[in-house]
Design a protein around this motif. Structure first.
Motif, short mmCIF file in Angstrom:
data_model
loop_
_atom_site.label_atom_id
_atom_site.label_comp_id
_atom_site.label_asym_id
_atom_site.label_seq_id
_atom_site.Cartn_x
_atom_site.Cartn_y
_atom_site.Cartn_z
N CYS A 1 -4.08 -0.88 8.21
CA CYS A 1 -3.17 0.26 8.24
C CYS A 1 -3.77 1.33 9.14
N CYS B 1 0.87 -1.16 0.00
CA CYS B 1 0.00 0.00 0.00
C CYS B 1 0.90 1.20 0.00
N ASN C 1 -6.03 4.34 8.13
CA ASN C 1 -7.43 4.23 7.69
C ASN C 1 -8.42 4.01 8.82
N CYS D 1 0.01 4.54 2.04
CA CYS D 1 0.11 4.37 3.49
C CYS D 1 1.57 4.21 3.89
N ARG E 1 -13.21 -3.99 0.92
CA ARG E 1 -13.10 -2.61 0.47
C ARG E 1 -14.32 -2.35 -0.41
N GLU F 1 -6.03 -5.00 1.04
CA GLU F 1 -5.30 -4.73 2.29
C GLU F 1 -6.19 -5.03 3.49
ZN LIG Z 1 -2.94 1.30 3.51
#
Ligand SMILES: [Zn+2]
Ligand SMILES: [Zn+2]
Lengths: 177, 377
Positions: free
Chosen positions: B191, A17, B194, A20, B149, B145
């Motif tokens: 992450c 990612c 988010n 991020c 989503r 991830e």
């Molecule tokens: Zn991310």
């Protein structure tokens, strides 16, 4: 102070990612807020400034350590947020402009189970029930991994079915609308 | 609400391994009739969600990922992404099929070809995408991830409607599965950038006049100051291909969805749009002949070139789009330009030609395709 977050990076060396990763300072050549944050904490300039980073704690559920997190930019499971709470605090602070508390949508079932008024005691009860379900999932999941490792396939199939039911059946306990 | 087709029973698979019906009715972001369509191509809302009690994707075992896929599939199928939905198991789809989905903005590059982490380089970890038809207006990536989503897209500037549908799908999925949620930190994501609402509002803008006036960096700096991200046409890490930029929120904790929506959709974006329009007016007043010349030259190259690269095509199409939006070019519509922006992408080009091609062959074929389409063929 400017932090230009994304300026058309090359898609050559792709990380999981990129944005991020870049945001928390993991991509070489990009602004490095995490490294920066950690540095500032060491020199006592940033919010949450304290003693140097504590010893590497591992998440009791998934085993992810803070060092691993710094390398990958990703936590291993929901429980990591509790296990690494103090180390994550300055990163959350930086990423979310000092915010420390969620404001906004709450899962509908939690609301429903807490009743229309969403009284805090009832919400606590609903949360505890959700947490109990999650704990059950975690236990079954670990049993399943063990069953797979020892090639106990019948047991694995059985555990998989129970896990599926546990995930899917979650809604039923809240009372369908 | 109809049951989604499985890839295998959706009237068969195309040669690219995708359900044959997927490309029938066009894609929402190509429509050119949304609000503020002279500057805004599309609005998108993405929600990141994870299942309670399960490890996040990059730390999950193969068995975990299969279970997540299985559980989420049922919930997504019943949530109804459109009149009907197709489900594509990406670990069973070839590279060409995944590239097609990527070019249509239906999956991320991470889901198309990414790596799970240092220890996992397999392209085949269990993952999928569900796409609502017709119009590809809603979709869900599974085992990206985060476990889920959810994405909803609208033509032009319409974040509110995108958020409305995303919220509905979210509620329906959540009625069947427990999400990882903490009262203090909100929806828990892999992450920490988010965490909270897990929401990303993003808008695809066409800002050629600001770039020509040398003011793009001002926009980027202002965006950074407001904690917004500016990305390229194909998202994270991609170049700002042909003056197309995505602007999105970065902060997800401590601000409600509605607050973010108002900030971005009602305060910040109208200013950026206005800024671009002003630049276009200035161009028209002060550099009328230069800009008209540039637009027609771009049109001429696209109309007559014998070799075209993807990036070059995007740059030329961007200038033509500006010419059409400013009323300088009276041939074609912004919708035609959007259709070409997708058609010139490598996988779509090869799909239209019905065969795989080398890069050199693609440049010949791309020029031929653009030429034919612009000739009104
Ligand atoms: Zn991310
Ligand atoms: Zn963990």
């Amino acid at each position: 102070m400017h932090e230009v977050v994304v300026v058309g990076g090359k898609p050559a060396e792709r990380h999981l990612c990129e944005s991020c990763a870049r945001e928390i300072g993991l991509v070489a050549g990009a602004p490095a807020p995490v490294a920066e944050i950690l540095q500032k904490i060491a020199s006592g300039q940033a919010p949450g400034a304290g003693p140097a980073a504590p010893a590497d704690t591992a998440c009791p559920v998934c085993g992810t350590t803070f060092t691993e997190f710094k390398q990958s930019g990703r936590l291993g499971c929901p429980e990591c947020y509790k296990a690494m709470e103090s180390q994550l605090a300055p990163i959350l602070d930086r990423a979310h402009q000092g915010a420390v508390h969620h404001i906004g949508k709450v899962p509908r079932r939690l609301m429903r189970e807490a009743g229309e008024e969403g009284r805090s005691t009832e919400r606590e009860v609903a949360l505890a029930a959700a947490e109990a379900r999650a704990e059950q999932i975690r236990r079954l999941r670990d049993d399943l991994e063990r069953a797979i490792k020892t090639e106990a396939y019948e047991r694995a199939a059985e555990l998989r079915d129970r896990l599926r039911q546990l995930h899917r059946g979650a809604g039923a306990t809240g009372g369908a609308p | 609400m109809s049951e989604p087709d499985h890839a295998k029973d959706a009237g068969g698979l195309g040669p690219d391994g995708l359900p044959a019906g997927l490309f029938g009715a066009g894609t929402e972001w190509l429509r050119a009739d949304g609000p503020e369509g002279d500057v805004v191509l599309s609005s998108r809302v993405r929600l990141a969600r994870n299942l309670a009690g399960q490890r996040f994707v990059h730390k999950a075992s193969e068995s975990d990922l299969r279970l997540v896929l299985d559980v989420c599939r049922g919930a997504i199928e019943r949530a109804g992404l459109g009149e009907r939905a197709v489900w594509v198991d990406l670990h069973e789809t070839g590279g060409m099929g995944r590239s097609l989905l990527l070019e249509r903005h239906l999956i991320s590059s991470h889901l198309a070809k990414g790596k799970l982490g240092p220890k996992r380089s397999s392209e085949d970890w269990p993952r999928a995408v569900a796409v609502g038809l017709p119009g590809e207006r809603a979709g869900v990536m599974v085992n990206e991830e985060d476990h889920l989503r959810l994405q909803v897209i609208r033509s032009g500037l319409d974040l509110a409607d995108a958020w409305r549908q995303a919220g509905e799908i979210d509620d329906l999925v959540e009625a069947e599965v427990d999400y990882a949620f903490s009262p203090r930190l909100g929806y828990l994501t892999a992450c920490p950038t988010n965490v909270g609402t897990g929401i990303r509002f993003s808008v695809m803008l066409h800002l050629p006049a600001l770039r020509m006036a040398g003011d793009i960096d001002k926009v980027k700096h202002a965006a950074a100051d407001m904690s917004l991200a500016v990305r390229g046409f194909y998202g994270e890490g991609s170049e700002a291909s042909g003056d197309f930029y995505q602007i999105s929120n970065q902060t997800t904790l401590g601000k409600s969805e509605q607050q973010l929506l108002e900030e971005l959709g009602e305060r910040i974006l109208p200013e950026v749009i206005d800024y671009e329009r002003q630049s276009r007016r200035v161009l028209l007043e002060k550099r009328r002949w230069q800009i008209e010349d540039a637009a027609y030259r771009a049109f001429g190259v696209l109309r007559h070139a014998r070799l075209l690269g993807t990036e070059e095509s995007m740059k030329l199409l961007s200038v033509v789009r500006l010419g059409i939006a400013m009323g300088l070019i009276d041939q074609g519509s912004t919708g035609d330009v959007h259709a070409l922006m997708l058609a010139v992408q490598p996988a779509h080009l090869q799909r239209a030609a019905g065969r795989e091609m080398t890069q050199d062959e693609r440049r010949v074929e791309r020029a031929r395709l653009v030429r034919t389409r612009l000739a009104g063929g």
